[in-house]
Design a protein around this motif. Sequence first.
Motif, mmCIF file in Angstrom:
data_model
loop_
_atom_site.group_PDB
_atom_site.id
_atom_site.type_symbol
_atom_site.label_atom_id
_atom_site.label_comp_id
_atom_site.label_asym_id
_atom_site.label_seq_id
_atom_site.Cartn_x
_atom_site.Cartn_y
_atom_site.Cartn_z
ATOM 1 N N LEU A 124 -0.530 59.778 -73.036
ATOM 2 C CA LEU A 124 0.797 60.260 -73.267
ATOM 3 C C LEU A 124 0.985 61.742 -72.516
ATOM 4 C CD1 LEU A 124 3.601 60.373 -74.943
ATOM 5 C CD2 LEU A 124 2.230 61.108 -76.811
ATOM 6 N N ILE A 125 2.364 62.048 -72.055
ATOM 7 C CA ILE A 125 2.614 63.024 -71.460
ATOM 8 C C ILE A 125 3.694 63.862 -72.401
ATOM 9 C CG2 ILE A 125 3.326 64.179 -69.470
ATOM 10 C CD1 ILE A 125 2.333 61.715 -67.870
ATOM 11 N N ILE A 126 3.441 65.057 -72.631
ATOM 12 C CA ILE A 126 4.547 66.043 -73.199
ATOM 13 C C ILE A 126 4.947 66.984 -72.218
ATOM 14 C CG2 ILE A 126 5.200 67.306 -75.159
ATOM 15 C CD1 ILE A 126 3.282 65.871 -76.747
ATOM 16 N N THR A 127 5.979 67.116 -71.903
ATOM 17 C CA THR A 127 6.195 68.150 -70.727
ATOM 18 C C THR A 127 7.773 68.574 -70.644
ATOM 19 O OG1 THR A 127 6.279 68.409 -68.416
ATOM 20 C CG2 THR A 127 7.037 66.330 -69.225
ATOM 21 N N ASP A 128 8.072 69.746 -69.970
ATOM 22 C CA ASP A 128 9.521 70.119 -69.743
ATOM 23 C C ASP A 128 9.618 70.096 -68.388
ATOM 24 O OD1 ASP A 128 8.187 72.258 -68.813
ATOM 25 O OD2 ASP A 128 8.975 73.612 -70.343
ATOM 26 N N ARG A 136 13.094 69.224 -73.684
ATOM 27 C CA ARG A 136 14.282 69.792 -73.123
ATOM 28 C C ARG A 136 15.395 69.151 -74.082
ATOM 29 N NH1 ARG A 136 13.942 69.730 -66.769
ATOM 30 N NH2 ARG A 136 16.137 70.313 -67.051
ATOM 31 N N GLU A 137 16.444 69.908 -74.212
ATOM 32 C CA GLU A 137 17.699 69.458 -74.805
ATOM 33 C C GLU A 137 18.515 68.591 -74.059
ATOM 34 O OE1 GLU A 137 17.967 69.674 -78.054
ATOM 35 O OE2 GLU A 137 16.375 71.243 -78.321
ATOM 36 N N VAL A 138 18.438 68.949 -72.664
ATOM 37 C CA VAL A 138 19.310 67.959 -71.849
ATOM 38 C C VAL A 138 18.373 67.870 -70.600
ATOM 39 C CG1 VAL A 138 21.432 68.806 -72.581
ATOM 40 C CG2 VAL A 138 20.323 70.210 -70.617
ATOM 41 N N THR A 139 18.692 66.884 -69.705
ATOM 42 C CA THR A 139 17.810 66.574 -68.433
ATOM 43 C C THR A 139 18.888 66.253 -67.503
ATOM 44 O OG1 THR A 139 16.183 65.622 -67.377
ATOM 45 C CG2 THR A 139 17.339 64.259 -69.107
ATOM 46 N N GLU A 140 18.697 66.805 -66.148
ATOM 47 C CA GLU A 140 19.504 66.365 -64.926
ATOM 48 C C GLU A 140 18.885 65.067 -64.623
ATOM 49 O OE1 GLU A 140 16.367 69.136 -63.401
ATOM 50 O OE2 GLU A 140 17.157 68.743 -65.441
ATOM 51 N N ARG A 141 17.959 64.480 -65.103
ATOM 52 C CA ARG A 141 17.363 63.178 -64.873
ATOM 53 C C ARG A 141 17.609 62.292 -65.872
ATOM 54 N NH1 ARG A 141 14.368 67.454 -62.590
ATOM 55 N NH2 ARG A 141 13.805 67.282 -60.467
ATOM 56 N N THR A 184 12.078 55.225 -69.861
ATOM 57 C CA THR A 184 10.686 55.674 -69.431
ATOM 58 C C THR A 184 10.429 57.104 -70.155
ATOM 59 O OG1 THR A 184 11.659 56.319 -67.360
ATOM 60 C CG2 THR A 184 10.818 54.228 -67.314
ATOM 61 N N VAL A 185 11.329 57.763 -70.556
ATOM 62 C CA VAL A 185 11.059 59.184 -71.126
ATOM 63 C C VAL A 185 11.982 59.266 -72.130
ATOM 64 C CG1 VAL A 185 10.751 60.160 -68.762
ATOM 65 C CG2 VAL A 185 12.996 60.659 -69.807
ATOM 66 N N LYS A 186 11.750 60.182 -73.118
ATOM 67 C CA LYS A 186 12.768 60.443 -74.471
ATOM 68 C C LYS A 186 12.710 61.993 -74.446
ATOM 69 C CE LYS A 186 11.756 56.508 -77.547
ATOM 70 N NZ LYS A 186 11.090 56.007 -78.850
ATOM 71 N N LEU A 187 14.068 62.414 -74.861
ATOM 72 C CA LEU A 187 14.295 63.858 -74.931
ATOM 73 C C LEU A 187 14.070 64.110 -76.321
ATOM 74 C CD1 LEU A 187 17.739 64.228 -73.233
ATOM 75 C CD2 LEU A 187 15.300 65.290 -72.415
ATOM 76 N N VAL A 188 12.965 65.179 -76.618
ATOM 77 C CA VAL A 188 12.667 65.702 -77.818
ATOM 78 C C VAL A 188 13.096 66.984 -78.124
ATOM 79 C CG1 VAL A 188 10.897 63.772 -78.163
ATOM 80 C CG2 VAL A 188 10.325 66.027 -77.275
ATOM 81 N N GLY A 189 13.367 67.798 -77.287
ATOM 82 C CA GLY A 189 13.593 69.428 -77.294
ATOM 83 C C GLY A 189 12.316 70.020 -77.752
#
Length: 369
Positions: free
Chosen positions: A282-286, A305-310, A318-323
């Motif tokens: 698992l990867i946790i990243t900004d 991050r709260e928002v992503t340009e991706r 494939t990814v989840k935003l968790v802030g």
Amino acid sequence: MKKILIVFGTRPEAIKMAPLVKELYKHIEFATKVCVTAQHREMLDQVLSFFKITPDYDLNLMKANQSLNELSSRILTAIDTVLIEFKPDFVLVHGDTSTSSMVALASFHRNIKVGHVEAGLRTYNKLAPFPEEINRQITGCLADFHFAPTKQSAQNLLNEGVNTNSIFITGNTVIDALFWGINNINKKRKDINEIASFINNEKKLIVVTGHRRENFGDKFYEFCSALKELANRKDVQLIYPVHLNPNVQKVVYETLGQHSNIKLIAPLDYEAFIWLLNQSFLIITDSGGVQEEAPSLKKPVLVTREVTERQEAVEEGTVKLVGTNKEKILEEASLLLDDKTVYANMIGNANPYGNGTAAKQIVKALKLF
């Protein structure tokens, strides 16, 4: 013969432009030269060495503690000398850095056509990511050709009134770089062997990165608190290459430095980093680039991050935003660690950023002109 100048200055730009440099070198109808601003010196040089690229021009503009305004003004002045000397027909820049926006502006002033690689990504929040969102929009306004990685990024440009004939959907060159990189890793490297020696194969490895300016302060403490609690699980191990920014170093080492289940290491070069990503559960990243790379490695990503340009990766699943919310990070991480079905569904989704042929697609588009 058309003259093309490729300009970049940071590690992420170098990674993503390297496949394009290599592809353009194959085509004799283009006289291709590479210029680096070196706004990131050491990290940039590591990538150039790995991909075996020698710049034709090195502006060497890295300077300790320089402001964004100072850096921008120095890029604008220094690149002008190169433009005057080489007289390129096209200048290609990448993404969302000060190098991208200032080189695009300097080229515009010299009436030189600009191609924007990885064009059209947007959050429409000028402070997130800062200053990248505005750098990208400025570059987009100045570009003549827009090499958008996805349909969504192309649609963003169309919504802003960009001529459809100047937009090309190519995929993202980061996938080209990843595939080349994975196939060319030297697994006998001392640092890779050292990292391998302390990976516990009986535990699920979580690789962590975090460095975004908008998360500094209380948010970063909460992020690290979540990691600390997650590391209390007996079935996981965390490895965190810690960014050199003092705002990151202080909080990370203060909060996580004594935990037996967390290994804090120095930042890794690209070769060692993609090797480590490939070992993870698992990867946790900004990071922006990791959001694009991990799906091709079949690794789930939690984005702090709260928002992503991706946004494509979020929509694809494939990814989840968790802030940086502690409870949200723990909830989503635990779900992936404990539920095999959730994990399988997440890594089973397609990578929306292409199949590793972006550089070829960009060169094909350049030949039209």
